[in-house]
Design a protein around this motif. Structure first.
Motif, short mmCIF file in Angstrom:
data_model
loop_
_atom_site.label_atom_id
_atom_site.label_comp_id
_atom_site.label_asym_id
_atom_site.label_seq_id
_atom_site.Cartn_x
_atom_site.Cartn_y
_atom_site.Cartn_z
N LEU A 112 36.93 33.28 38.69
CA LEU A 112 38.24 33.37 39.34
C LEU A 112 39.30 33.91 38.40
O LEU A 112 40.28 34.50 38.83
CB LEU A 112 38.66 31.99 39.85
CG LEU A 112 37.89 31.43 41.05
CD1 LEU A 112 38.32 30.01 41.35
CD2 LEU A 112 38.11 32.32 42.27
N LEU A 171 38.12 43.28 39.67
CA LEU A 171 38.91 42.33 40.45
C LEU A 171 39.11 42.83 41.88
O LEU A 171 38.97 42.07 42.85
CB LEU A 171 40.27 42.11 39.77
CG LEU A 171 41.22 41.10 40.42
CD1 LEU A 171 40.61 39.71 40.46
CD2 LEU A 171 42.55 41.07 39.67
N GLU A 172 39.43 44.11 42.03
CA GLU A 172 39.60 44.68 43.37
C GLU A 172 38.30 44.64 44.15
O GLU A 172 38.30 44.37 45.37
CB GLU A 172 40.11 46.12 43.25
CG GLU A 172 41.55 46.23 42.77
CD GLU A 172 42.04 47.66 42.64
OE1 GLU A 172 43.21 47.91 42.94
OE2 GLU A 172 41.21 48.52 42.23
N ARG A 194 35.88 42.40 43.75
CA ARG A 194 35.64 40.99 44.10
C ARG A 194 36.51 40.55 45.27
O ARG A 194 36.07 39.80 46.14
CB ARG A 194 35.88 40.11 42.88
CG ARG A 194 35.69 38.62 43.15
CD ARG A 194 35.50 37.84 41.87
NE ARG A 194 36.64 37.96 40.96
CZ ARG A 194 37.74 37.21 41.06
NH1 ARG A 194 37.85 36.33 42.01
NH2 ARG A 194 38.72 37.37 40.19
N LEU A 195 37.78 41.03 45.29
CA LEU A 195 38.70 40.64 46.36
C LEU A 195 38.57 41.53 47.60
O LEU A 195 39.18 41.23 48.63
CB LEU A 195 40.14 40.73 45.85
CG LEU A 195 40.52 39.77 44.71
CD1 LEU A 195 41.93 40.07 44.22
CD2 LEU A 195 40.42 38.32 45.17
N SER A 196 37.81 42.62 47.46
CA SER A 196 37.68 43.60 48.55
C SER A 196 39.05 44.10 49.00
O SER A 196 39.33 44.26 50.19
CB SER A 196 36.91 43.00 49.74
OG SER A 196 35.62 42.61 49.37
N THR A 197 39.91 44.32 48.01
CA THR A 197 41.30 44.68 48.30
C THR A 197 41.82 45.64 47.24
O THR A 197 41.56 45.44 46.05
CB THR A 197 42.21 43.43 48.31
OG1 THR A 197 41.74 42.51 49.29
CG2 THR A 197 43.66 43.80 48.63
N GLU A 215 49.24 43.91 49.44
CA GLU A 215 48.31 42.83 49.07
C GLU A 215 48.47 42.47 47.60
O GLU A 215 48.39 41.30 47.21
CB GLU A 215 46.87 43.25 49.37
CG GLU A 215 46.54 43.44 50.84
CD GLU A 215 46.95 44.81 51.37
OE1 GLU A 215 47.53 45.61 50.59
OE2 GLU A 215 46.69 45.09 52.54
N TYR A 250 49.31 38.82 45.85
CA TYR A 250 48.42 38.26 44.84
C TYR A 250 49.17 38.04 43.52
O TYR A 250 48.99 37.03 42.84
CB TYR A 250 47.25 39.21 44.62
CG TYR A 250 46.11 38.64 43.80
CD1 TYR A 250 45.41 37.52 44.23
CD2 TYR A 250 45.73 39.24 42.59
CE1 TYR A 250 44.37 37.01 43.49
CE2 TYR A 250 44.70 38.73 41.84
CZ TYR A 250 44.02 37.61 42.29
OH TYR A 250 42.99 37.08 41.54
N CYS A 273 49.52 34.62 41.29
CA CYS A 273 49.00 34.63 39.92
C CYS A 273 50.11 34.31 38.92
O CYS A 273 49.90 33.58 37.95
CB CYS A 273 48.39 35.99 39.60
SG CYS A 273 46.83 36.33 40.45
#
Length: 292
Positions: free
Chosen positions: A3, A40-41, A43-46, A61, A65, A69
């Motif tokens: 995470l 990271l993108e 993993r977040l699909s974003t 988005e 985020y 954070c």
């Protein structure tokens, strides 16, 4: 641990708007920052950033985020400071907004003094008369003047101000001095953003519609007009106190003057004040109290 992978790199790029600057801040290579953001993108699909050869900016988005954070990182920074007894040495970025004229005259000098005393604090200031959404825009703090509308924000009173209706001696000699609120309709009232002036009559708030030959959204512009004898003006004490003391302006209708109103520091209700913000708020309160 998954995470947390890429979060520090993401926040650094978001705040620096540059992969290269973020890498320098973190002490790693630009390629490593780029890899972490890409992972990271994925993993977040974003998609978190818009990238061009000249600029890096957050997507919608990415903004959402980033706010979450940033709050988590602020919490960790506060925990470290509590453990290492760094409360007397605030560090990090404070982002705040304040009204333009009041910010220029009172807030900015205090912020500059604060940075001289605490050089490890970075301050980002947006002077605007717009009522921005603190959470949406990612502000730690806002300076607001006068009556507060109900909101989810927490408020700390920094100091207070008093509104005066006044005019030059020349204007009053020519057109007379009003002694009742009803007489305002017979005078040239210099207007700001509103057509109504606020008073208190028989212990109750009263709003009186006024009109005149000048409308201006600058307090100093209205002050100059009043000094030159163009009409009556209603302005806060920090605009007119010197002119009142010197006799260049004369206060009228003081029996209808509203009680003092607050000047406030606002911050999000769900955001625990970090040491740097808490210390800055206390510094502003002390400085503003001494300046008026």
């Amino acid at each position: 641990m998954l995470l947390w992978e890429g979060v520090m790199e993401f926040v650094a790029v978001a705040e620096r708007e540059s992969f290269t600057s973020a890498a320098k801040q973190l002490g790693i290579s630009t390629a490593q920052v780029s890899r972490q953001i890409s992972a990271l993108e994925t993993r977040l699909s974003t998609k978190l950033f818009y990238r061009t050869t000249r600029k890096v900016s957050l997507t919608e988005e990415g903004q959402i985020y980033y706010r979450h954070c940033r709050q988590v990182i602020d919490g960790l920074e506060e925990a470290e400071r509590a453990i290492t007894s760094l409360r007397d040495k605030p560090q990090g970025l404070v982002k705040l907004t304040a009204p333009v004229t009041y910010g220029e005259q009172f807030i900015m000098p205090l912020l500059n003094d604060f940075q001289l005393q605490y050089p490890e604090v970075a301050i980002s200031v947006d002077l605007t008369n717009q009522q921005v959404d603190l959470v949406e825009a990612g502000y730690d703090l806002a300076i607001r003047l006068g009556h507060l509308s109900s909101s989810s924000m927490m408020a700390k009173k920094l100091t207070s101000r008093t509104q005066y209706v006044c005019a030059s001696p020349q204007y009053l000699a020519t057109y007379g001095t009003p002694h009742s609120l009803s007489e305002l309709s017979q005078h040239n009232c210099l207007l700001g953003n509103h057509d109504h002036w606020r008073f208190q009559e028989s212990d109750k708030a009263k709003s009186v519609k006024v009109g005149g030959s000048l409308r201006c959204n600058s307090g100093y512009g209205l002050l100059d007009a009043a000094l030159k004898g163009l009409g009556l003006v209603q302005l806060p004490d920090y605009y007119v106190s010197e002119a009142l003391a010197s006799g260049r302006l004369v206060a009228v209708l003081t029996q209808y003057q509203e009680p003092e109103e607050g000047i406030w520091a606002l911050y999000p209700h769900n955001r625990h004040l970090s040491p740097k913000v808490r210390m800055l708020v206390d510094y502003l309160a002390q400085g503003l109290d001494n300046s008026l």
